[in-house]
Structures are given as C-alpha cells and as structure tokens.
Scaffold this motif. Structure first.
Motif: not given
Length: 310
Positions: A115-124
């Motif tokens: 899930d690209v959006a999930l990964v790109e939005g992660a702070d860590v």
C-alpha cells in the motif's frame, strides 16, 4: 503524533513447556516484527503491520490478536498457505527457534502488494528480520525503504538455522549493509553481530555499521544491557535488575520502545538523548522478560513506570 509501519513476519510460536509430567507446546502469536508492532501500540503509538498471512484458522487468530492490540492490518494480504510455525525450546530464559512451513506464509508479500500511500505517510518505517531471506518480501521491503519519507529503522534479527547454503551468510551480510547504509536507526543483538562479523567486538561492529551510513546503532547485550553508538564513542547502558523467566521478544520490545518514542518526539538531537531512550527501552525489555511469551508480554508505559518506580 503520526504512525509507524512495520514490514515483516507474523507466525505462531510453539513454546516448549510442561503440563504436570507431560511435555506440551504452548501456542503464542509471534514473529519479531509483529512483536514490534504490538509493542509500539501497547506503548501508546499508532502502529500498522504490513505482511502476508496464511489462509487458515491460525492466521485468523493472528488477525484478531493484532486488531485487539490496536495494530492496523489494512496493509496485510492473505496468501494460500498454512501459517508458518516457530518451535521454541529453551536453555534457561533464552529461546532456540526452529521454523516450519514451506512456502513460509510470512514471506509471500510482493512489491506490488504494498500500500504505497500507507508507506509514504508513515513517520517511522521498520524493515527487517527473516522475511528478508524471502526474495518476494525482500523486494517489497526494498520498495518500502525507497518510498519512505520518515525515519527508517532496521533490525536484521538473524536466525542462523535459516541460513542454508554456502552463500547464505554473505547474502545476509550484504542485505544488512544495504539497509544499514540509509537507516536512521539500526538495532541488532550481540548474537546478530557475532553471526555477521564473527569474533569482532560489538563496539567495532556498531562503528562499522555507522561508517556504512547508519545514523545510530543500538546493540542489545542481554542481561548486560545495550551498546549505543550515536556519537564519537559507543556508550554502554546497563540493564535493570529483573527476574527473567522468558527472553522471547525482549530485543523486539527494545525496538518497539525506540519506535514509540520516535513517534512522540522524533529523533534525539544529541547522543545523550539516545542513551536516555535506550535506558527506558531496557526497562521495557526487562518487564517483557519477567513474563512468558513475546507479543503477549509487551507492556504499557504505566506498567513500566510501576515496575521500575524509584
């Protein structure tokens, strides 16, 4: 506060024990990265687990466990495979794992499944552990690593029994160097360091990983605490005095505590800040060691404060 994404394995541990005079195996939800995800959530952080889960009743239990622990599972996929098992026997409090299940249910996440959006939005973003031995999930972890915009943390979490073939160790050493080179934080155990660089002092291993490009390196040393390499010279942090019964998940809880604090305050601004955070992480690990099991033993901040109140 943002959220963390943990890319790695989930499986079922079978823990060697006894019921009266009979030998038994106690079932427990496990996997180093799963332990990290649960540990972050128990410490008050927003945690999301990304990985592949089987299509059987054991996988359903993993999903239910993660959900009950407050860990997001939207990034997981279901694969047509029975849930992998890790059978643990003990010499004192230290577990020795043997793994069963081919293909391993935890190693079937592909780069296209992310899930690209999930990964790109992660702070860590956490990557690491035995999924990196599986080509499909190694590709997924590499893609997640490239997509990450936040803090990147890495844990090789090496299991020597899974290193088959004459080139296996060189491959693991290369993969570790690859991820360490752009990691903000690398956490490994003294046992990991010995497998990767036999005979080298942990101080030298930590310095080497920093020379490759890692921002901070933490080496856990069991009852001797941890080594922190964040400044000019590595510093040792002592472990609290505890009554250890099961060290399963202890190293994972150190990583969980460090990730949870990264979500609250971001990276420390100086080496002393890392030392303070590792001291807290060792308290978390100490409490985990005082209870059987891994993920089920991950404590809350209040529990840590009560146990180590001065």
């Amino acid at each position: 506060m943002g959220y963390s994404v943990v890319v790695g394995e989930a499986l079922v541990d079978l823990l060697d024990g006894r019921c009266g005079d009979e030998p038994v195996y106690r079932q427990a939800i496990g996997g180093g990265p799963l332990n990290v995800a649960v540990g972050v959530a128990r410490l008050g952080g927003d945690s999301r687990f990304v990985g592949s889960l089987g299509d059987d009743a054991l996988a359903d239990r993993i999903r239910d466990f993660l959900t009950a622990a407050g860990v997001g599972i939207s990034g997981t996929i279901t694969v047509p495979a029975p849930t992998a098992l890790a059978v643990a026997t003990f010499a004192g409090a230290e577990p020795d794992f043997r793994f069963y299940g081919q293909p391993p249910s935890y190693g079937l996440l592909t780069a296209d499944d992310l899930d690209v959006a999930l990964v790109e939005g992660a702070d860590v973003l956490y990557c690491g552990s035995i999924v990196l031995l599986c080509p499909a999930t190694l590709a997924a972890a590499r893609r997640a690593w490239r997509l990450a915009t936040g803090v990147r943390v890495f844990d090789p979490n090496i299991r020597p029994r899974l290193l088959a073939g004459p080139d296996a160790l060189d491959t693991v050493r290369h993969t570790t160097a690859e991820f360490a080179a752009s990691a903000h934080l690398v956490k490994l155990s003294a046992a990991d360091a010995e497998v990767l660089y036999p005979g080298e002092p942990v101080e030298r291993v930590a310095v080497h990983l920093r020379e490759l490009g890692a921002g901070t390196v933490v080496v856990t040393l069991g009852p001797d605490g941890a080594l922190v390499a964040a400044g000019a010279d590595p510093v040792r942090v002592p472990a609290p005095t505890i009554r250890a019964v099961d060290a399963t998940g202890a190293g994972d809880s150190v990583m969980a505590a460090l990730v949870a604090d990264l979500l609250v305050d971001g990276p420390p601004t100086d080496p002393a800040g890392w030392t303070d955070r590792v001291a807290f992480a060792l308290q978390v690990a100490g409490l985990v060691c005082e209870s059987p099991g891994g993920a089920v033993a991950m404590p809350t901040r209040d529990a840590v404060a009560r146990r180590f109140a001065t």
